[in-house]
Design a protein around this motif. Structure first.
Motif, PDB file in Angstrom:
ATOM      1  N   HIS A 109       7.041 -13.646 -13.439  1.00 19.92           N
ATOM      2  CA  HIS A 109       6.316 -12.584 -12.723  1.00 19.92           C
ATOM      3  C   HIS A 109       4.898 -12.462 -13.292  1.00 19.92           C
ATOM      4  O   HIS A 109       3.915 -12.406 -12.559  1.00 19.92           O
ATOM      5  N   ALA A 118      10.145   1.364  -5.724  1.00 20.50           N
ATOM      6  CA  ALA A 118       8.730   1.335  -6.116  1.00 20.50           C
ATOM      7  C   ALA A 118       7.829   0.856  -4.974  1.00 20.50           C
ATOM      8  O   ALA A 118       6.762   1.432  -4.721  1.00 20.50           O
ATOM      9  N   LYS A 119       8.271  -0.196  -4.261  1.00 25.57           N
ATOM     10  CA  LYS A 119       7.398  -0.753  -3.220  1.00 25.57           C
ATOM     11  C   LYS A 119       7.122   0.285  -2.125  1.00 25.57           C
ATOM     12  O   LYS A 119       5.967   0.500  -1.738  1.00 25.57           O
ATOM     13  N   ASP A 120       8.165   0.930  -1.652  1.00 28.27           N
ATOM     14  CA  ASP A 120       7.976   1.922  -0.584  1.00 28.27           C
ATOM     15  C   ASP A 120       7.088   3.069  -1.049  1.00 28.27           C
ATOM     16  O   ASP A 120       6.251   3.568  -0.293  1.00 28.27           O
ATOM     17  N   ASN A 124       4.027  -2.403 -12.867  1.00 33.35           N
ATOM     18  CA  ASN A 124       5.183  -3.093 -12.309  1.00 33.35           C
ATOM     19  C   ASN A 124       4.882  -4.559 -11.980  1.00 33.35           C
ATOM     20  O   ASN A 124       4.375  -4.895 -10.907  1.00 33.35           O
ATOM     21  N   ILE A 161       0.501  -5.605  -0.710  1.00 27.25           N
ATOM     22  CA  ILE A 161       0.006  -4.321  -1.231  1.00 27.25           C
ATOM     23  C   ILE A 161      -1.529  -4.317  -1.325  1.00 27.25           C
ATOM     24  O   ILE A 161      -2.193  -3.361  -0.925  1.00 27.25           O
ATOM     25  N   THR A 169      -0.254   0.838 -11.551  1.00 31.32           N
ATOM     26  CA  THR A 169       1.142   0.454 -11.753  1.00 31.32           C
ATOM     27  C   THR A 169       1.287  -0.482 -12.947  1.00 31.32           C
ATOM     28  O   THR A 169       0.365  -1.239 -13.265  1.00 31.32           O
ATOM     29  N   GLU A 172      11.709  -3.407  -7.575  1.00 33.32           N
ATOM     30  CA  GLU A 172      11.180  -3.443  -6.199  1.00 33.32           C
ATOM     31  C   GLU A 172      11.478  -2.155  -5.425  1.00 33.32           C
ATOM     32  O   GLU A 172      10.666  -1.674  -4.662  1.00 33.32           O
ATOM     33  N   LEU A 232       6.801  -6.015  -8.902  1.00 32.47           N
ATOM     34  CA  LEU A 232       6.235  -5.530  -7.638  1.00 32.47           C
ATOM     35  C   LEU A 232       4.967  -6.313  -7.279  1.00 32.47           C
ATOM     36  O   LEU A 232       4.801  -6.766  -6.142  1.00 32.47           O
ATOM     37  N   GLU A 286       2.592   4.482 -10.805  1.00 32.59           N
ATOM     38  CA  GLU A 286       3.972   4.037 -10.568  1.00 32.59           C
ATOM     39  C   GLU A 286       4.498   3.358 -11.831  1.00 32.59           C
ATOM     40  O   GLU A 286       4.042   2.267 -12.196  1.00 32.59           O
ATOM     41  N   HIS A 340       5.142  -8.697  -4.215  1.00 32.64           N
ATOM     42  CA  HIS A 340       4.603  -8.030  -3.021  1.00 32.64           C
ATOM     43  C   HIS A 340       3.110  -7.720  -3.136  1.00 32.64           C
ATOM     44  O   HIS A 340       2.576  -6.978  -2.310  1.00 32.64           O
TER      45      HIS A 340
END
Ligand code: HSE
Length: 436
Positions: free
Chosen positions: A204, A86-88, A104, A115, A102, A83, A107, A78, A111
């Motif tokens: 982040h 990408a999250k879904d 990210n 995840i 990823t 968000e 993300l 990814e 999350h």
């Protein structure tokens, strides 16, 4: 052994770099992974992006579900960022039994707890080396290389855009806005550069580092965040005159009362190696009780440096495809049942030193008033510069460095100082760390 098929989501700077590195170094990579890594499909919102790298012979689509749902694909990479969606897509990939790599940071910081729980339930890996500090293997270092240590603190320059801006301001006297524009043109900045300059991107990344360093849940909402928009050329110059550089640091520190998680511009003594990290480069200082201070330096952004981390994660996942999921390196370094809820301290409870700049009336007794207020609050001054008032001006700048003090106590003293008739405007206050 059969090649491992992977699917890429996103063909931006990092996606393009990842395709290039996978193709160029294919033979070295398969010698390391033990199997060939084959790109089965790439999804990109804009098919014109397929030209940023050599996609000849590769299937490029605009439909991310065609990647996530492809039964032949074992690992989804990814590289979309943000968000949504990408999250879904990541959760959907996990639901379909695919491992995820990823880059990210948002993300994972926001999350990651959810995840990782989902991945662990399904015995899958979510690897995210590229989410922090681009090409510097800091996640692996903290999670594996320093696993014997009690990590005491982590302090990092982990946003290249901000470091580039602060470096150019100091070295060339350039103004903030023109350097930011250049950082955007060079592709360092986030799509919305407010994430860089307001410190969110650093927060982040710090959230992730702190979690892995201390074995605490990811808790972005508890990070104190202050960006670099208030930094002026004047303060950069005074800091330099006092022997310091200003850097945007992400700091995670374990204290007896809890964990400090904070992002803010910070004065650092110029003799420290990390103070000399210039331009878009990143560096992270980690202090472990056994190893002492260690420093990791390298490119924190850019196509191939970030791809270097993405591909390293791919190799790790491929190597462990056949291993027992219970015995893999845990996502957050500590076993999930051993993640501890050490309290995160509010910024008022943080102890640090300060650089202060006051605009004071040019008359006898003003300095004595300031010194008295600071002394009553138990704050001692380490250095002080009083500049001559510019011709015709009634006020002059007073610059001070304090010893370490609780932020709550400094705030109380500053409120009294700012209330003096002889002081004009709010004080400039920048935190200072000696990083000893
Ligand atoms: N905007 C980020 C930076 C990109 O400047 O560091 C890498 O995460």
């Amino acid at each position: 052994m059969k090649p491992v098929k992977i699917g890429l989501l996103g063909l931006g700077t990092v996606g393009g770099g990842t395709v290039n590195v996978l193709r160029r170094n294919a033979s070295e990579i398969s010698r390391r992974a033990g199997r060939e890594i084959q790109i089965a499909r790439i999804a990109t919102r804009n098919l014109a992006r397929a030209r940023i790298c050599d996609t000849s012979g590769l299937e490029v689509t605009t439909d991310p579900h065609a990647v996530v749902d492809d039964p032949d694909i074992q690992i989804v990479v990814e590289l979309i960022g943000g968000e949504v969606p990408a999250k879904d897509l990541v959760l959907r990939a996990l639901n379909r039994g695919k491992h995820v790599v990823t880059a990210n940071k948002m993300l994972i910081a926001l999350h990651g707890n959810e995840i990782f729980a989902e991945a662990s339930r399904r015995g899958l890996m979510v690897a995210f080396e590229a989410a922090v500090a681009g090409g510097i293997p800091i996640i692996k270092t903290l999670r594996e290389g320093l696993a014997g240590n009690r990590v005491e603190w982590v302090a990092g320059i982990i946003n290249g855009t901000c470091n580039f801006i602060l470096t150019e301001m100091r070295d060339k006297g350039r103004d903030f806005d023109s350097v930011l524009k250049e950082a955007q043109a060079l592709g360092y900045a986030e799509a919305d550069p407010a994430f860089d300059i307001e410190g969110t991107d650093t927060a982040h990344k710090l959230t992730i580092l702190a979690s892995i360093a201390f074995g605490i849940p990811l808790q972005f909402q508890r990070v104190y965040v202050e960006g670099i928009t208030g930094i002026t050329a004047t303060d950069v110059a005074y800091a330099e005159a006092l022997g310091y550089r200003i850097k945007l640091l992400g700091i995670a520190r374990r204290t007896e009362r809890g964990v400090e998680l904070r992002v803010h511009p910070t004065l650092i003594p110029e003799r420290r190696l990390i103070a000399n990290v210039a331009g878009v480069m990143n560096a992270i200082l980690v202090k472990g009780d056994a190893v002492g201070p260690t420093l990791y330096y390298g490119a924190g952004a850019g196509a191939e440096p970030t791809a270097s981390s993405v591909v390293a994660d791919l190799v790790d996942v491929v190597r462990t495809l056949t291993s027992d999921s219970e015995n893999r390196v845990p996502h957050l370094a500590f076993q999930p049942q051993s993640i501890s809820d050490i309290p995160v301290l509010g910024i008022d409870e943080v102890e640090t030193a300060y650089y202060l700049r006051l605009n004071a009336e040019d008359k006898p007794g003003v300095l004595a008033d300031i010194a008295r207020i600071l002394a009553n609050q138990g704050i001692s001054i380490e250095a002080l510069i009083q500049k001559e008032a510019p011709t015709g001006a009634s006020h002059l700048p007073i610059i001070m460095i304090t010893h370490r003090v609780l932020e709550r106590e400094l705030n109380a003293a500053l409120a009294q100082i700012e209330a003096l008739d002889t002081i004009q405007g709010p004080a400039v206050r920048i935190r200072l760390e000696t990083l000893k």
